[in-house]
Design a protein around this motif. Structure first.
Motif, short mmCIF file in Angstrom:
data_model
loop_
_atom_site.label_atom_id
_atom_site.label_comp_id
_atom_site.label_asym_id
_atom_site.label_seq_id
_atom_site.Cartn_x
_atom_site.Cartn_y
_atom_site.Cartn_z
N ARG A 36 0.87 -1.17 0.00
CA ARG A 36 0.00 0.00 0.00
C ARG A 36 0.91 1.22 0.00
O ARG A 36 1.89 1.26 0.78
CB ARG A 36 -0.90 0.02 1.24
N PHE A 61 -2.24 -5.37 9.04
CA PHE A 61 -3.28 -5.40 8.03
C PHE A 61 -4.05 -6.71 8.03
O PHE A 61 -4.86 -6.97 7.15
CB PHE A 61 -2.66 -5.20 6.65
N ARG A 64 -8.56 -7.02 8.07
CA ARG A 64 -9.47 -6.74 6.97
C ARG A 64 -8.86 -6.98 5.59
O ARG A 64 -9.54 -6.87 4.58
CB ARG A 64 -9.93 -5.28 7.05
N PHE A 65 -7.59 -7.30 5.55
CA PHE A 65 -6.91 -7.49 4.28
C PHE A 65 -6.52 -8.97 4.13
O PHE A 65 -5.93 -9.55 5.04
CB PHE A 65 -5.63 -6.65 4.23
N ILE A 79 -10.18 -6.62 0.41
CA ILE A 79 -10.32 -5.72 1.56
C ILE A 79 -11.78 -5.77 1.98
O ILE A 79 -12.68 -5.46 1.20
CB ILE A 79 -9.91 -4.27 1.23
N THR A 82 -14.26 -2.28 3.65
CA THR A 82 -13.42 -1.12 3.39
C THR A 82 -13.76 0.02 4.34
O THR A 82 -14.90 0.16 4.80
CB THR A 82 -13.59 -0.63 1.94
N GLU A 83 -12.74 0.84 4.60
CA GLU A 83 -12.90 2.03 5.42
C GLU A 83 -12.25 3.20 4.68
O GLU A 83 -11.35 2.99 3.87
CB GLU A 83 -12.22 1.84 6.78
N LYS A 85 -10.03 5.20 5.50
CA LYS A 85 -8.58 5.25 5.67
C LYS A 85 -7.83 4.28 4.75
O LYS A 85 -6.60 4.33 4.67
CB LYS A 85 -8.20 4.97 7.12
N ASP A 86 -8.57 3.42 4.07
CA ASP A 86 -7.94 2.50 3.12
C ASP A 86 -7.67 3.16 1.78
O ASP A 86 -7.04 2.56 0.90
CB ASP A 86 -8.85 1.28 2.88
N TYR A 90 -2.61 0.83 -4.33
CA TYR A 90 -2.17 -0.52 -3.99
C TYR A 90 -1.31 -1.04 -5.14
O TYR A 90 -1.76 -1.11 -6.28
CB TYR A 90 -3.37 -1.42 -3.73
#
Lengths: 114, 111
Positions: A36, A61, A64-65, A79, A82-83, A85-86, A90
């Motif tokens: 990322r 990570f 959620r990853f 992901i 997702t949020e 902040k993501d 990538y």
């Protein structure tokens, strides 16, 4: 020779959605990386595969990853959920493996989470 | 584990002045490979140069770097900066089984 191919190039997701990013490494490469990239944090390693085996999954990570490599020529990064902040670029990268090998990067997927 | 430190997040220069971007590393391996990657705007990182040999200067595209194992350093230099050198530069290390990247240094060259 084809380089590292990433799709999609751009993705917009709503908060809470599941997204899947795709990567095809350079043919014959043994190592595959997911990074990322943000302006603040630089390159952050998300996952590292060697010969399809997960070697590292970037501790922070994990929740959620999830990266998978079902065969030597294809990898996905999921992901979920997702949020905002993501939001980042990538990058998928591959190399032959070994100390003296160059890492080849894909063009990246720019993810925006709203 | 292995680590790479790039102390400057941003370096700003006037065209024509010399460039020096710092890179130091830590590894338990006695024969690491060191790399510099460059990333121009809207592009992906690509290899600029690499070295394995202690105290030997490596050059490519006007840039040069020398691996100094005694000080664990691999600084990137250029004698005269050009506007086109503006980019993000990553130092990287392969000591054990995988590559480790530094945090990157953004170089901005102005007229």
């Amino acid at each position: 020779d084809a380089g590292v191919t990433q799709t999609p190039r751009h993705e917009v997701a709503e908060k809470g959605q599941t997204i899947i990013l795709k990567c095809e490494p350079v043919s014959g490469h043994n190592d595959l990386f997911w990074y990322r990239q943000t302006k603040i944090q630089g390159l952050e390693l998300l996952s590292y595969f060697r010969s399809k085996s997960l070697m590292e999954d970037g501790g922070a990570f994990k929740d959620r990853f999830k990266a998978e490599m079902l065969n030597s020529s294809f990898s996905t990064l999921k992901i979920q959920p997702t949020e905002p902040k993501d939001s980042a670029v990538y990058l998928c990268a591959s190399s032959l493996g070994g100390a003296d090998t160059e890492v080849f990067f894909g063009k990246g997927t720019r993810l925006t989470v709203v | 584990g292995d680590s790479v430190t790039q102390t400057e997040g941003l370096v700003t220069l006037t065209e024509g002045l010399p460039v020096m971007l710092n890179c130091t590393y830590q590894t338990i391996y006695s024969n690491p490979f060191l790399f510099w990657y460059v990333q121009h705007l809207n592009e992906s990182p690509r290899l600029l140069l690499k070295s394995f040999t202690d105290n030997k200067r490596t050059e490519h595209q006007g840039f040069h770097a020398t691996l100094h194992k005694s000080s664990s350093s691999f600084h990137l230099q250029k004698s005269s900066a050009q506007l086109s050198d503006s980019a993000l530069y990553y130092c990287a290390l392969t000591g054990g089984y995988k590559v480790v990247f530094g945090s990157g240094t953004r170089l901005l060259v102005s007229p």
